[in-house]
Design a protein around this motif. Structure first.
Motif, mmCIF file in Angstrom:
data_model
loop_
_atom_site.group_PDB
_atom_site.id
_atom_site.type_symbol
_atom_site.label_atom_id
_atom_site.label_comp_id
_atom_site.label_asym_id
_atom_site.label_seq_id
_atom_site.Cartn_x
_atom_site.Cartn_y
_atom_site.Cartn_z
ATOM 1 N N GLN A 10 0.764 -1.222 -0.031
ATOM 2 C CA GLN A 10 0.094 0.130 -0.056
ATOM 3 C C GLN A 10 0.904 1.246 0.086
ATOM 4 O OE1 GLN A 10 -3.788 0.045 2.449
ATOM 5 N NE2 GLN A 10 -2.907 -1.642 3.335
ATOM 6 N N VAL A 11 2.087 1.014 0.426
ATOM 7 C CA VAL A 11 3.018 2.299 0.465
ATOM 8 C C VAL A 11 4.174 1.817 -0.155
ATOM 9 C CG1 VAL A 11 4.105 3.737 2.051
ATOM 10 C CG2 VAL A 11 2.002 2.849 2.620
ATOM 11 N N LYS A 12 4.761 2.667 -1.288
ATOM 12 C CA LYS A 12 5.842 2.416 -1.926
ATOM 13 C C LYS A 12 6.892 3.473 -1.863
ATOM 14 C CE LYS A 12 3.708 -0.753 -5.384
ATOM 15 N NZ LYS A 12 3.210 -0.969 -6.712
ATOM 16 N N GLN A 13 8.327 3.047 -1.583
ATOM 17 C CA GLN A 13 9.396 4.002 -1.703
ATOM 18 C C GLN A 13 10.084 3.268 -2.600
ATOM 19 O OE1 GLN A 13 9.666 4.338 2.925
ATOM 20 N NE2 GLN A 13 10.726 6.050 2.128
ATOM 21 N N ASN A 14 10.158 3.840 -4.101
ATOM 22 C CA ASN A 14 10.712 3.226 -5.221
ATOM 23 C C ASN A 14 12.301 3.276 -5.166
ATOM 24 O OD1 ASN A 14 8.408 2.272 -5.855
ATOM 25 N ND2 ASN A 14 7.774 3.962 -7.054
ATOM 26 N N GLN A 69 22.787 17.541 5.616
ATOM 27 C CA GLN A 69 24.312 17.328 6.298
ATOM 28 C C GLN A 69 24.510 15.807 6.801
ATOM 29 O OE1 GLN A 69 22.859 19.472 10.165
ATOM 30 N NE2 GLN A 69 22.640 21.318 8.821
ATOM 31 N N PRO A 70 25.877 15.626 7.008
ATOM 32 C CA PRO A 70 26.309 14.440 7.297
ATOM 33 C C PRO A 70 25.451 13.761 7.907
ATOM 34 C CG PRO A 70 28.279 15.857 7.183
ATOM 35 C CD PRO A 70 26.740 16.842 6.832
ATOM 36 N N GLY A 71 25.070 14.151 9.062
ATOM 37 C CA GLY A 71 24.158 13.340 10.117
ATOM 38 C C GLY A 71 22.946 13.047 9.448
ATOM 39 N N ASP A 72 22.534 13.430 8.386
ATOM 40 C CA ASP A 72 21.285 13.014 7.751
ATOM 41 C C ASP A 72 21.314 11.565 7.109
ATOM 42 O OD1 ASP A 72 20.788 16.363 6.597
ATOM 43 O OD2 ASP A 72 20.088 15.394 8.680
ATOM 44 N N SER A 73 22.468 11.247 7.007
ATOM 45 C CA SER A 73 22.723 9.728 6.477
ATOM 46 C C SER A 73 21.931 8.710 7.267
ATOM 47 C CB SER A 73 24.061 9.427 6.322
ATOM 48 O OG SER A 73 24.886 10.328 5.463
ATOM 49 N N ALA A 74 20.977 8.133 6.698
ATOM 50 C CA ALA A 74 20.183 7.152 7.520
ATOM 51 C C ALA A 74 19.131 6.483 6.640
ATOM 52 C CB ALA A 74 19.359 7.945 8.785
ATOM 53 N N VAL A 75 18.383 5.569 7.027
ATOM 54 C CA VAL A 75 17.191 5.104 6.231
ATOM 55 C C VAL A 75 15.732 5.968 6.456
ATOM 56 C CG1 VAL A 75 15.654 3.059 5.843
ATOM 57 C CG2 VAL A 75 18.368 2.736 6.068
ATOM 58 N N TYR A 76 15.251 6.217 5.758
ATOM 59 C CA TYR A 76 13.970 7.220 5.897
ATOM 60 C C TYR A 76 12.812 6.354 5.699
ATOM 61 C CZ TYR A 76 16.885 11.241 6.657
ATOM 62 O OH TYR A 76 17.933 12.158 7.318
ATOM 63 N N PHE A 77 11.668 6.355 6.327
ATOM 64 C CA PHE A 77 10.709 5.569 6.159
ATOM 65 C C PHE A 77 9.567 6.480 6.089
ATOM 66 C CE2 PHE A 77 11.911 1.314 6.626
ATOM 67 C CZ PHE A 77 13.116 1.186 7.378
ATOM 68 N N CYS A 78 8.537 6.409 5.078
ATOM 69 C CA CYS A 78 7.392 6.948 5.205
ATOM 70 C C CYS A 78 6.345 6.021 5.872
ATOM 71 C CB CYS A 78 6.953 7.639 3.869
ATOM 72 S SG CYS A 78 6.490 6.280 2.658
ATOM 73 N N ALA A 79 5.535 6.680 6.618
ATOM 74 C CA ALA A 79 4.539 5.825 7.456
ATOM 75 C C ALA A 79 3.206 6.411 7.329
ATOM 76 C CB ALA A 79 4.856 5.642 8.855
ATOM 77 N N LEU A 80 2.210 5.694 7.032
ATOM 78 C CA LEU A 80 0.755 6.262 6.845
ATOM 79 C C LEU A 80 -0.173 5.656 7.906
ATOM 80 C CD1 LEU A 80 2.517 6.689 4.148
ATOM 81 C CD2 LEU A 80 0.332 6.617 2.862
ATOM 82 N N GLY A 91 6.508 2.295 4.458
ATOM 83 C CA GLY A 91 7.190 2.036 3.055
ATOM 84 C C GLY A 91 8.405 0.988 3.456
ATOM 85 N N LYS A 92 9.152 0.721 2.464
ATOM 86 C CA LYS A 92 10.433 -0.169 2.638
ATOM 87 C C LYS A 92 11.529 0.538 3.029
ATOM 88 C CE LYS A 92 12.236 -4.345 0.273
ATOM 89 N NZ LYS A 92 12.369 -4.927 -1.212
ATOM 90 N N GLY A 93 11.664 1.939 2.886
ATOM 91 C CA GLY A 93 12.540 2.899 3.169
ATOM 92 C C GLY A 93 13.626 3.080 2.191
ATOM 93 N N THR A 94 14.237 4.511 2.385
ATOM 94 C CA THR A 94 15.237 5.105 1.319
ATOM 95 C C THR A 94 16.442 5.153 2.145
ATOM 96 O OG1 THR A 94 13.734 5.687 -0.163
ATOM 97 C CG2 THR A 94 15.758 6.670 -0.343
#
Lengths: 113, 113
Positions: free
Chosen positions: B3-7, B81-92, B104-107
């Motif tokens: 239902q949620v896609k992070q392509n 910024q360098p500290g932004d390096s991480a996995v980002y998930f959208c969540a609904l 979502g599966k994360g970026t």
């Protein structure tokens, strides 16, 4: 001053064993959740509890049994562990109602051998 | 059926530039949209959210945009910024109850110096 805590952080066990993961939140939230992140990295809801009552059970095998002794705790018991149960399990909490973000614990990595 | 896609499984951005992370969804019942950030061996951390009555929400370097007609959500980080390096998930979520979030599966965002 940890908001949502889980123990243990790592759990390695044999197939067929029974194990528990504990979760506690000190945020005064009335709703708690368990999520499973599988090998494909999907985070999926397993259970939610509101005021110690089960609200959601998302087609989880009945080998998984959450128990909420009080509003601040939601423990996860798993019976007869299987290889496919290996995953990272996250506990979360929130206030009930619309537009409330959920706060997550650090996760418990379960490995079933 | 996701239902949620992070392509985009990963995204590399130079420090100081804008990072844009995207998320598409299929269920028009979703009315609360969140972004979480996750570092290795930690739980997801809430970043920013938006409800369906808005199309933009800004918090410091982070802005979330919602296009309901396209069922599309995006997160802008500027400057990265360098500290932004991480996995980002959208969540609904469908607001109002003790529902779990649908992730979502994360970026994996990598900020290059």
């Amino acid at each position: 001053d940890t908001a949502v805590s889980q123990t243990p952080k790592y759990l390695v066990t044999q197939m067929g064993n029974d194990k528990s993961i504990k979760c506690e939140q000190n945020l005064g939230h009335d709703t708690m959740y368990w999520y499973k992140q599988d090998s494909k990295k999907f985070l999926k809801i397993m259970f939610s509890y509101n005021n110690k009552e089960l609200i959601i059970n998302e087609t989880v095998p009945n080998r998984f049994s959450p128990k909420s002794p009080d509003k601040a705790h939601l423990n996860l018991h798993i019976n007869s562990l299987e290889l496919g149960d290996s995953a990272v399990y996250f506990c979360a909490s929130s206030h009930l109602g619309a537009y409330n973000e959920q706060f997550f614990g650090p996760g418990t990595r379960l490995t079933v051998l | 059926d996701q239902q949620v896609k992070q392509n985009s499984p990963s995204l590399s951005v130079q420090e100081g530039r804008i990072s844009i992370l995207n998320c598409d969804y299929t269920n028009s019942m979703f009315d609360y949209f969140l972004w979480y950030k996750k570092y290795p061996a930690e739980g997801p951390t809430f970043l920013i959210s938006i409800s369906s009555i808005k199309d933009k929400n800004e918090d410091g370097r982070f802005t979330v945009f919602l296009n309901k007609s396209a069922k599309h959500l995006s997160l802008h980080i500027v400057p990265s910024q360098p500290g932004d390096s991480a996995v980002y998930f959208c969540a609904l979520n469908v607001g109002g109850g003790a529902d779990g979030l649908t992730f979502g599966k994360g970026t994996h965002l990598i900020i290059q110096p």
